[in-house]
Design a protein around this motif. Structure first.
Motif, short mmCIF file in Angstrom:
data_model
loop_
_atom_site.label_atom_id
_atom_site.label_comp_id
_atom_site.label_asym_id
_atom_site.label_seq_id
_atom_site.Cartn_x
_atom_site.Cartn_y
_atom_site.Cartn_z
N ALA A 1 -5.17 -32.35 27.54
CA ALA A 1 -5.32 -31.75 29.19
C ALA A 1 -4.22 -30.89 28.97
CB ALA A 1 -4.75 -32.70 30.66
N ALA A 2 -3.24 -30.86 28.26
CA ALA A 2 -1.93 -30.23 28.28
C ALA A 2 -1.43 -29.45 26.99
CB ALA A 2 -0.48 -31.86 27.64
N GLY A 3 -2.54 -28.73 26.25
CA GLY A 3 -3.03 -27.71 25.11
C GLY A 3 -3.51 -27.04 26.09
N GLY A 4 -2.92 -25.68 25.19
CA GLY A 4 -3.46 -24.32 26.03
C GLY A 4 -5.01 -24.82 26.51
N VAL A 5 -5.90 -24.85 26.39
CA VAL A 5 -7.48 -24.99 26.34
C VAL A 5 -7.26 -25.84 27.76
CG1 VAL A 5 -9.99 -25.25 26.72
CG2 VAL A 5 -8.39 -24.24 24.90
N GLY A 6 -7.04 -26.73 27.55
CA GLY A 6 -6.49 -27.67 28.75
C GLY A 6 -5.86 -27.62 29.97
N ALA B 1 -7.23 -34.85 34.55
CA ALA B 1 -6.65 -34.46 33.05
C ALA B 1 -6.36 -36.04 32.34
CB ALA B 1 -5.19 -34.25 33.39
N SER B 2 -6.96 -35.66 31.12
CA SER B 2 -6.90 -36.92 30.51
C SER B 2 -5.89 -36.57 29.34
CB SER B 2 -8.25 -37.14 29.50
OG SER B 2 -8.07 -38.43 28.63
N THR B 3 -4.81 -37.51 28.80
CA THR B 3 -3.45 -36.73 28.02
C THR B 3 -3.51 -38.07 27.25
OG1 THR B 3 -1.49 -36.09 28.10
CG2 THR B 3 -2.11 -36.94 29.71
N GLY B 4 -2.46 -37.95 26.19
CA GLY B 4 -1.84 -39.66 25.82
C GLY B 4 -0.11 -38.97 26.14
N ARG B 5 0.11 -37.92 26.17
CA ARG B 5 1.32 -37.72 26.85
C ARG B 5 2.02 -38.33 27.88
NH1 ARG B 5 2.00 -32.11 24.38
NH2 ARG B 5 0.41 -31.24 24.43
N SER B 6 3.07 -39.18 28.15
CA SER B 6 3.18 -39.28 29.97
C SER B 6 3.81 -38.96 30.42
CB SER B 6 3.14 -41.01 29.69
OG SER B 6 4.21 -40.62 28.92
N ALA B 7 4.88 -38.36 29.47
CA ALA B 7 6.19 -37.33 29.70
C ALA B 7 4.92 -36.01 30.40
CB ALA B 7 6.68 -37.18 28.75
N LEU B 8 4.23 -35.56 30.27
CA LEU B 8 3.26 -34.49 31.00
C LEU B 8 3.09 -35.45 32.06
CD1 LEU B 8 2.61 -32.81 27.27
CD2 LEU B 8 4.40 -32.45 28.62
N ASP C 1 3.60 -34.91 35.40
CA ASP C 1 4.40 -34.25 36.59
C ASP C 1 3.53 -32.85 35.99
OD1 ASP C 1 4.87 -35.97 37.71
OD2 ASP C 1 7.24 -35.60 37.30
N TYR C 2 4.25 -32.21 35.42
CA TYR C 2 3.23 -30.94 34.59
C TYR C 2 1.95 -31.05 34.40
CZ TYR C 2 1.62 -27.53 30.97
OH TYR C 2 0.73 -26.44 30.36
N LEU C 3 0.89 -31.48 34.62
CA LEU C 3 -0.56 -31.61 34.75
C LEU C 3 -0.72 -31.37 36.26
CD1 LEU C 3 -1.85 -34.39 31.17
CD2 LEU C 3 -1.94 -31.88 32.60
N ARG C 4 0.15 -32.21 37.46
CA ARG C 4 -0.32 -31.86 38.88
C ARG C 4 -0.08 -30.69 39.53
NH1 ARG C 4 2.17 -37.86 38.11
NH2 ARG C 4 0.23 -38.81 38.17
N ASP C 5 1.06 -30.42 38.39
CA ASP C 5 2.00 -29.01 39.57
C ASP C 5 0.82 -28.22 38.20
OD1 ASP C 5 4.09 -29.76 39.84
OD2 ASP C 5 5.19 -29.13 38.06
#
Length: 269
Positions: free
Chosen positions: A97-102, A118-125, A127-131
């Protein structure tokens, strides 16, 4: 071979009646950086069929912020719609989800009224995905968890999968009746270990997304939907610009999973 699968610029010379000097144009895919020289250059000569006019309402930089990634995301959404997806049902999952397509897929789906996970392995992101519009987030390991069952409980109305491998196999097991998965990436592996049960017992659709080769007319349709359905403010927030001499370093960061959203390469910087 010059790499770079995306271009945006101004026509300097044309032997095609479709374009004239001064026209702003965009190219994504079409075999560039594979069999034709690509976009990491200040000059390029291309088949007119590859090009589309810069869509009204976009700058050249925004068009490259979208690029193949955003084009693929919109193409995936359109494929899901053409197979019956409508807002108001179960959740839609976006992997990688945090990549360009996602990132762009989440923004588009959320704007269209879908409940997006969103499915991601990067917990730091998170808030970014919710935004971007994600209403929920799950770990990549949860999606890709092994199972001895040929089918799991129905959870997803649809999915856009950038990962492949075990994640795609897990998705297929948990799709709802007649749900669809748009497959457009293999960050998690090219092999697919699945059964026919999702297809013959639930009528699940596995939709292959090839954004590189299609008619100019279809490309224009997809770009028109991007302008309509991708919030420009979100695009600008997920896009950064870098000079051409950073391409190799950026490539390493992509391979290490350290890039989020989109990076536009300024070939003149």
């Amino acid at each position: 071979m010059v790499p770079g699968i995306d271009f945006a610029g101004t026509v300097e010379e044309s032997s095609s009646p479709s374009f004239k000097p001064g026209d702003s144009v965009v190219v994504t895919g079409c075999g560039t950086a594979e069999v034709f020289w690509g976009g990491y250059a200040q000059w390029a000569r291309l088949d007119a069929e590859f090009m589309v006019p810069l869509p009204t309402g976009l700058t050249l930089q925004q068009a490259m912020g979208i690029g193949t990634a955003g084009f693929t995301a919109m193409m995936s959404v359109m494929a899901l719609e053409e197979h019956g997806l409508k807002p108001g049902g179960r959740e839609v999952l976006v992997t990688g989800a945090a990549g360009g397509v996602g990132s762009i897929a989440i923004a588009i789906l959320s704007k269209l009224g879908y409940k997006v996970v969103a499915s991601t392995g990067r917990s730091a992101l998170h808030d970014y995905l919710r935004d971007l519009g994600a209403s929920g987030i799950i770990g990549r390991t949860e999606v890709a968890a092994p199972s001895k069952k040929p089918l799991e409980d129905q959870r997803w109305a649809a999915a856009i999968d950038n990962v492949g491998g075990d994640a795609l196999a897990g998705l297929l097991r948990s799709m709802e009746l007649h749900g669809s998965v748009a497959s457009c990436g293999l960050a998690g592996g090219a092999a697919l270990n699945t059964t026919v049960y999702p297809f013959i017992l639930r009528g699940v659709n596995l939709l292959g997304i090839d954004s590189a080769r299609m008619s100019s007319a279809r490309r224009r349709q997809i770009w028109a939907r991007i302008v309509q359905d991708l919030p420009a403010n979100l695009l600008d927030r997920i896009t950064v610009t870098a000079p051409l001499d950073q391409v190799f370093a950026l490539g390493e960061q992509i391979l290490e999973g350290k890039i989020r959203g989109r990076v536009v390469v300024d070939v003149n910087a």
